[in-house]
Design an enzyme around this catalytic site. Sequence first.
Site, PDB file in Angstrom:
ATOM      1  N   GLU A 138       1.637   9.854   3.857  1.00  0.00           N
ATOM      2  CA  GLU A 138       1.399   9.537   2.440  1.00  0.00           C
ATOM      3  C   GLU A 138       0.369  10.480   1.801  1.00  0.00           C
ATOM      4  O   GLU A 138      -0.061  10.241   0.683  1.00  0.00           O
ATOM      5  CB  GLU A 138       0.953   8.077   2.276  1.00  0.00           C
ATOM      6  CG  GLU A 138       2.119   7.113   2.360  1.00  0.00           C
ATOM      7  CD  GLU A 138       1.760   5.686   2.031  1.00  0.00           C
ATOM      8  OE1 GLU A 138       2.662   4.933   1.669  1.00  0.00           O
ATOM      9  OE2 GLU A 138       0.572   5.317   2.141  1.00  0.00           O
ATOM     10  N   ASN A 182       9.673   3.448  12.601  1.00  0.00           N
ATOM     11  CA  ASN A 182      10.446   2.215  12.691  1.00  0.00           C
ATOM     12  C   ASN A 182      11.898   2.614  12.914  1.00  0.00           C
ATOM     13  O   ASN A 182      12.235   3.809  12.959  1.00  0.00           O
ATOM     14  CB  ASN A 182      10.230   1.311  11.471  1.00  0.00           C
ATOM     15  CG  ASN A 182      10.729   1.928  10.165  1.00  0.00           C
ATOM     16  OD1 ASN A 182      11.589   2.830  10.178  1.00  0.00           O
ATOM     17  ND2 ASN A 182      10.214   1.470   9.045  1.00  0.00           N
ATOM     18  N   GLY A 244       3.967  -2.786  10.189  1.00  0.00           N
ATOM     19  CA  GLY A 244       4.007  -1.581  11.030  1.00  0.00           C
ATOM     20  C   GLY A 244       2.626  -0.968  11.168  1.00  0.00           C
ATOM     21  O   GLY A 244       2.254  -0.478  12.246  1.00  0.00           O
ATOM     22  N   ASP A 245       1.851  -0.985  10.098  1.00  0.00           N
ATOM     23  CA  ASP A 245       0.489  -0.424  10.154  1.00  0.00           C
ATOM     24  C   ASP A 245      -0.407  -1.271  11.055  1.00  0.00           C
ATOM     25  O   ASP A 245      -1.245  -0.743  11.800  1.00  0.00           O
ATOM     26  CB  ASP A 245      -0.112  -0.350   8.746  1.00  0.00           C
ATOM     27  CG  ASP A 245       0.710   0.526   7.826  1.00  0.00           C
ATOM     28  OD1 ASP A 245       1.267   1.534   8.312  1.00  0.00           O
ATOM     29  OD2 ASP A 245       0.814   0.205   6.630  1.00  0.00           O
ATOM     30  N   ARG A 278       1.312 -14.004   6.759  1.00  0.00           N
ATOM     31  CA  ARG A 278       0.389 -14.092   5.619  1.00  0.00           C
ATOM     32  C   ARG A 278       0.810 -13.069   4.573  1.00  0.00           C
ATOM     33  O   ARG A 278       1.390 -12.033   4.919  1.00  0.00           O
ATOM     34  CB  ARG A 278      -1.040 -13.772   6.053  1.00  0.00           C
ATOM     35  CG  ARG A 278      -1.540 -14.628   7.186  1.00  0.00           C
ATOM     36  CD  ARG A 278      -2.843 -14.047   7.702  1.00  0.00           C
ATOM     37  NE  ARG A 278      -3.377 -14.819   8.800  1.00  0.00           N
ATOM     38  CZ  ARG A 278      -4.271 -14.359   9.673  1.00  0.00           C
ATOM     39  NH1 ARG A 278      -4.743 -13.123   9.558  1.00  0.00           N
ATOM     40  NH2 ARG A 278      -4.711 -15.123  10.633  1.00  0.00           N
TER      41      ARG A 278
HETATM   42  O1  RIB Z   1       2.946   0.304   5.043  1.00  0.00           O
HETATM   43  C1  RIB Z   1       2.620  -0.540   3.964  1.00  0.00           C
HETATM   44  C2  RIB Z   1       1.969   0.240   2.880  1.00  0.00           C
HETATM   45  O2  RIB Z   1       2.910   1.160   2.368  1.00  0.00           O
HETATM   46  C3  RIB Z   1       1.522  -0.557   1.701  1.00  0.00           C
HETATM   47  O3  RIB Z   1       0.229  -1.083   1.833  1.00  0.00           O
HETATM   48  C4  RIB Z   1       1.660   0.434   0.556  1.00  0.00           C
HETATM   49  O4  RIB Z   1       0.446   0.867   0.056  1.00  0.00           O
HETATM   50  C5  RIB Z   1       2.479   1.580   1.108  1.00  0.00           C
HETATM   51  O5  RIB Z   1       1.722   2.665   1.316  1.00  0.00           O
END
Ligand code: RIB
Length: 297
Positions: A138, A182, A244-245, A278
């Site tokens: 990103e 993923n 995923g994060d 959540r």
């Molecule tokens: O992976 C989830 C994230 O993707 C969100 O928090 C959003 O900001 C996007 O970047």
Amino acid sequence: MTHIAVLGSTNMDLVTYVTKAPQRGQTVTGREFRTIPGGKGANQAIAAARAGATVSMIGAVGNDSFGLRLRDTLEHSGVDTDFLRTVEGPSGTAHIVVDDEGGNSIVVIPGANGTVDHLSPGDEGLITSADTLLLQLEIPLAAVVAGAEAARRHGVRTVLTPSPVQPLPPELLAVTDLLVPNQYEAITLTGRTDPREAATALLELVPEVVVTLGATGSLYLARGVDPLMVPAPRVTAVDTTGAGDTFVGTLAVALAEEKPVHEALSWAAAAAAISVQRAGASVSMPYRPEIDARYTA
Ligand code: RIB
């Protein structure tokens, strides 16, 4: 304590909750709107910090109110923000629609994240001091490559989440230790339709691959060892944003602590399972005692 550095994005998530996401040309009435700190980089940083690591975030926020809140949220979770720059202009935003099944669609406007196109003074020194560098896509690719190359120079493990998915240049693959796509990203990157085949194809490019399979679990492949399929706990999801994060941030901590791979994957799956029950990304992430309580060997 393990030290994780994250080079990546911060976004303010502008989240609309709706029964069913609108189709093209359709207008629907939603239920609720919330602003929730997110961004793949910040999410992974928060997940890792809550899982028990010392975490430093490299990136940028804008000089707007979102930027202040993004920084504040990271700091509240214990993430060091000394290398999170404030730049002129808007912070990154993510425009998210979450439906009643917990599924989402996301449009990201990079804002300040777009300025992170190189390593700034001090960034390499910070990366050098870490056990692991977490990267996503990103921020501009040039910075991702520069960060991964710096990590490799200093023997720091690199973990890349290839999202938003895009072709990965050979110079990035050459310095990636663990790739965590993923299922959709694995298939897009390889052109294979079966996740296991996609993972096998990716293993020709990097030494270790984990493909996350949502509610099904995750598939781990490394050169010279048998593939490992680790199931996810069965839960009812209300919002999968950031799952995923959560998985990646938690997994990085477990691997840096040298937990066995099977245990590390199960522990990360437990954290992700908690988070999807959540609403929101960063705010849904569990702290270590909750992960330990949910984890089953
Ligand atoms: O992976 C989830 C994230 O993707 C969100 O928090 C959003 O900001 C996007 O970047």
